[in-house]
Design a protein around this motif. Structure first.
Motif: not given
Length: 357
Positions: A250-255, A238-241, A211-218
């Protein structure tokens, strides 16, 4: 009482509409085999279908075998659950038990059986945190305690009569509880890397509710021999995906200002076991898991935010676990039904998947 024991104490007090989970991941040092063990409680919400139950789950992975993944579960009445005492953690479901530093049990169904008798150390290690500080103060629908994070297992696991001696197997043990399942979750766990024996990685991406009000956390946690990278904390969070381009990958990135990390994890799709998990309100989540996954991580650093990035090195896993949760089934994976205890159907002789969380 050690903090790891306090983290494991049962939270269920008899109320409806709840679930509670204790699970262990045991990764053979050679990387070809692994085992996953799970002790659970479930009570449907008022008005929801089904009856309360306790369940014991087990999965065995062997990437070199003709049947690379097998998973089973046993269903029990809630009366088979023994919560132990408040002074000392220890739970039991039927003949299967989990206590400080040890676990044992048996699951048999569909002509297959998995037995385990394991000890792990250290027994009194403190529980760890892999989420942002203060998150436990929020009204979360699902809670998690990393009761034992960096442990080794010794003992035996027997799969369909074949006994495996487990020696120095890395792994973890977690405790989860709540009143609503997470709708989407992707999880990667790597406790050993070839280039750096001290390196550890855990990466998670979670969407509690679509839904639009549920943020994804990584949140992503990486520790090397030189440094701990807290991408599971703000501002790194705030800078992960993370993305799943295809089944089993699975692909992941963090900075951060001075560190950049990108990685890829994958498994042979034949090693994925599939489970259907039930929310207390009655809807289902499909979970696919492989505990014989592979991961590669590339690190880059720079002296300051305006400097150019320079390669820092590569990490290659020796063992690893991958898990994918979503309301929809993953393409190509077969799932054990919520009321099932093993994979059924004409393809049973070529098991590629089985079971649920």
């Amino acid at each position: 009482m050690p903090s790891s024991e306090r983290a494991n104490l049962p939270r269920w007090k008899g109320q409806p509409g709840n679930f509670e989970i204790w699970f262990l991941v045991v990764l053979d040092p050679g990387g070809a085999r692994a085992w996953w063990l799970r002790y659970t409680l479930f009570t449907p919400a008022p008005g929801a279908p089904g009856a309360p139950r306790a369940t014991v789950w087990a999965a065995a992975f062997d990437s070199e075998a003709s049947t690379p993944a097998l998973a089973l579960k046993s269903l029990h009445p809630l009366s088979d659950f023994d919560a132990g005492t408040p002074e000392r953690f220890g739970i039991r479901i039927g003949d299967s038990e989990l206590a400080p530093g040890r676990c044992r049990g048996r699951v048999a169904s569909g002509g297959h059986a998995i037995d385990w008798d394991l000890r792990f150390t250290p027994e009194s290690a403190p529980a760890v945190r892999r989420a942002p500080r203060g998150i436990d103060l929020l009204p979360l629908t699902t809670h998690v305690a990393h009761a034992h994070d960096d442990i080794t297992f010794t003992g035996t696991v027997t799969v369909d009569g074949h006994r495996y001696d487990v020696q120095g197997a890395p792994g973890l043990q977690k405790h989860l509880w709540g009143h609503r399942r997470l709708e989407e979750l992707t999880w990667l766990y790597v406790p050993r890397f070839r280039e750096d024996p001290d390196a550890r990685l855990e990466a998670l991406s979670v969407l509690p509710k679509r839904g639009p009000v549920s943020p994804r956390l990584t949140p992503i946690y990486l520790r090397t021999a030189r440094q701990q990278h807290a991408f599971h904390e703000v501002p790194g969070l705030l800078f992960t995906r993370m993305e799943v381009p295809r089944a089993g990958e699975l692909l992941f990135h963090a900075t951060s200002a001075t560190v950049s990390m990108k990685g890829r994890a994958w498994c042979d799709p034949r090693t994925l076991v599939g489970y259907v998990y039930r929310d207390p309100m009655g809807w289902d989540v499909h979970v696919a898991q492989s505990d014989v996954a592979t991961c590669e991580v590339e690190l880059s650093t720079r002296a300051h935010p305006l400097a150019a990035w320079r390669p820092e090195g590569r990490l290659t896993s020796t063992v690893g676990a991958l898990e994918f949760h979503a309301p929809e089934p993953l393409e190509g994976v077969r799932y054990i039904a919520w009321d099932g205890t093993h994979l059924t159907g004409p393809e049973e002789t070529s098991l590629r998947a089985v079971e649920g969380t």
